[in-house]
Design a protein around this motif. Structure first.
Motif, short mmCIF file in Angstrom:
data_model
loop_
_atom_site.label_atom_id
_atom_site.label_comp_id
_atom_site.label_asym_id
_atom_site.label_seq_id
_atom_site.Cartn_x
_atom_site.Cartn_y
_atom_site.Cartn_z
N UNK A 121 0.93 -1.48 -0.10
CA UNK A 121 0.17 -0.21 0.19
C UNK A 121 0.84 1.13 -0.24
N UNK A 122 1.67 1.39 0.76
CA UNK A 122 2.81 2.16 1.18
C UNK A 122 3.22 2.63 -1.11
N UNK A 123 3.64 0.92 -1.28
CA UNK A 123 4.17 1.68 -2.50
C UNK A 123 3.47 2.39 -3.57
N UNK A 124 2.31 1.08 -3.35
CA UNK A 124 0.53 2.33 -4.06
C UNK A 124 0.93 3.30 -4.20
N UNK A 125 0.59 4.25 -2.78
CA UNK A 125 0.64 5.38 -2.00
C UNK A 125 1.94 6.64 -2.87
N UNK A 126 2.71 5.85 -2.92
CA UNK A 126 3.94 6.96 -3.18
C UNK A 126 3.77 7.12 -4.73
N UNK B 63 -9.82 0.49 -9.15
CA UNK B 63 -8.39 0.91 -9.20
C UNK B 63 -7.41 0.00 -10.18
N UNK B 64 -7.76 -0.94 -10.75
CA UNK B 64 -7.04 -1.29 -12.21
C UNK B 64 -7.91 -1.26 -13.31
N UNK B 65 -8.91 -0.59 -12.99
CA UNK B 65 -9.89 -0.49 -14.48
C UNK B 65 -9.22 0.81 -15.10
N UNK B 66 -9.31 1.77 -13.82
CA UNK B 66 -8.78 3.18 -13.72
C UNK B 66 -7.80 3.43 -14.51
N UNK B 67 -6.73 2.20 -13.89
CA UNK B 67 -5.62 2.52 -14.30
C UNK B 67 -5.07 2.18 -15.79
N UNK C 16 -8.44 5.48 -1.90
CA UNK C 16 -8.76 5.66 -0.48
C UNK C 16 -9.78 4.83 0.71
N UNK C 17 -10.86 3.86 -1.21
CA UNK C 17 -12.15 3.16 -0.69
C UNK C 17 -11.11 1.86 -0.13
#
Length: 150
Positions: free
Chosen positions: A57-62, A100-104, A117-118
């Motif tokens: 999660x930290x890596x994704x946030x960064x 999330x992947x669909x938004x990517x 966030x969700x």
């Protein structure tokens, strides 16, 4: 509360995790691997998942904070996180990962932020619910083998 009542509470709490869509069939498969030689197997797997997932999660946030966003890298991180979440049966978390992947794929940074966030909320909620379940299960003592939710 006597042991039978405690065990009934554990069964009801477990069932609610399925009824409310927090867990899926994969969790049952983990339970089926648990036996007398390793009575805390599922709890250990969940604990390991949460320990490792904080790094993910930290890596994704960064990666989300970087501009321009590297949607390919974000998708790769989320693909890995989705796999880990699937392995413990985290149904709602897995669904947020897929969104999330669909938004990517669509290059939608705002959608990624909103969904992330969700996802973090679902991740934290499941952690609290599982911690309560495992604590109650430890106090109640061993119960019958895993069974399919109704």
């Amino acid at each position: 509360m006597d042991k039978n009542q405690s065990r009934r509470q554990v069964r009801l709490m477990r069932q609610s995790l399925f009824d409310q869509g927090f867990l899926d069939e994969q969790f049952i498969q983990l339970e089926e691997l648990q036996d007398d030689s390793n009575p805390n197997f599922v709890e250990e797997i969940a604990t390991s998942y949460y320990r490792d997932s904080y790094r993910s999660l930290q890596a994704i946030e960064l990666a989300l904070e970087k501009t321009p966003r590297d949607f390919s890298k974000l998708d790769s991180y989320m693909h890995q996180f989705k796999g880990s979440s699937s392995s413990i049966g985290a149904k709602k978390v897995k669904a947020e990962c897929q969104q999330f992947r669909e938004y990517c794929d669509a290059g939608n940074g705002e959608g990624c932020m909103r969904t992330f966030q969700a996802l973090k909320k679902e991740h934290a909620t499941l952690k609290k619910r599982l911690e309560a379940y495992f604590q109650m299960a430890r106090q109640a003592g061993p119960i019958e083998a895993a069974c399919r939710p109704k």
